[in-house]
Design a protein around this motif. Structure first.
Motif, short mmCIF file in Angstrom:
data_model
loop_
_atom_site.label_atom_id
_atom_site.label_comp_id
_atom_site.label_asym_id
_atom_site.label_seq_id
_atom_site.Cartn_x
_atom_site.Cartn_y
_atom_site.Cartn_z
N THR A 2 -6.92 -7.89 6.65
CA THR A 2 -6.82 -6.70 5.81
C THR A 2 -6.19 -5.54 6.54
OG1 THR A 2 -9.02 -5.92 6.42
CG2 THR A 2 -8.88 -7.30 4.45
N ILE A 3 -5.52 -4.69 5.76
CA ILE A 3 -5.04 -3.41 6.26
C ILE A 3 -5.31 -2.37 5.18
CG2 ILE A 3 -3.25 -4.34 7.79
CD1 ILE A 3 -1.18 -3.65 5.64
N GLU A 4 -5.58 -1.15 5.61
CA GLU A 4 -5.78 -0.06 4.67
C GLU A 4 -4.41 0.52 4.34
OE1 GLU A 4 -8.91 3.56 4.03
OE2 GLU A 4 -8.28 3.13 6.07
N VAL A 5 -4.15 0.71 3.06
CA VAL A 5 -2.86 1.23 2.61
C VAL A 5 -3.07 2.42 1.69
CG1 VAL A 5 -1.67 -0.99 2.85
CG2 VAL A 5 -2.72 -0.39 0.68
N GLU A 6 -2.01 3.19 1.51
CA GLU A 6 -2.02 4.34 0.63
C GLU A 6 -0.76 4.30 -0.23
OE1 GLU A 6 -2.50 9.09 1.25
OE2 GLU A 6 -1.06 8.08 2.57
N ALA A 7 -0.92 4.46 -1.53
CA ALA A 7 0.24 4.52 -2.41
C ALA A 7 0.97 5.84 -2.16
CB ALA A 7 -0.19 4.43 -3.87
N VAL A 8 2.28 5.78 -2.04
CA VAL A 8 3.05 6.99 -1.79
C VAL A 8 4.04 7.29 -2.89
CG1 VAL A 8 2.78 6.92 0.71
CG2 VAL A 8 4.71 5.75 -0.34
N GLY A 9 4.18 6.39 -3.86
CA GLY A 9 5.08 6.63 -4.97
C GLY A 9 5.57 5.33 -5.57
#
Length: 92
Positions: A81-88
């Protein structure tokens, strides 16, 4: 959000558990949804984008019931797993 990659055996077995007992167990630890993808080049690989915090995921992984749920789904091992963030988003 978390992005998880896991190797499975049989997809139908995985999906059956993931959408029933697995979903119920994840909800207990704050997961509020998931989007599932299959790797077309490696059909035994599944990638899941979870709407889930890293802290809640860690609590989920610490639960002694979690390995049993994962085994029922036919996972070959724990997810990477990796933590991700939506940026667009874009149309193309």
């Amino acid at each position: 959000m978390l992005l998880a990659r896991v190797t499975i055996g049989d997809f139908d077995r995985f999906w059956s558990t993931f959408t029933t007992a697995g979903a119920e167990h994840r909800r207990t630890y704050g997961s509020s949804g998931a989007r599932v993808f299959r790797n077309l080049d490696q059909p035994d690989e599944v990638i899941v984008l979870f709407d889930w915090s890293r802290d809640d995921y860690r609590r989920f992984m610490d639960d002694p019931e979690t390995p049993r749920v994962m085994a029922a789904a036919g996972l070959a091992g724990p997810p990477q797993t990796i933590e991700v963030e939506a940026v667009g988003e874009t149309d193309a």
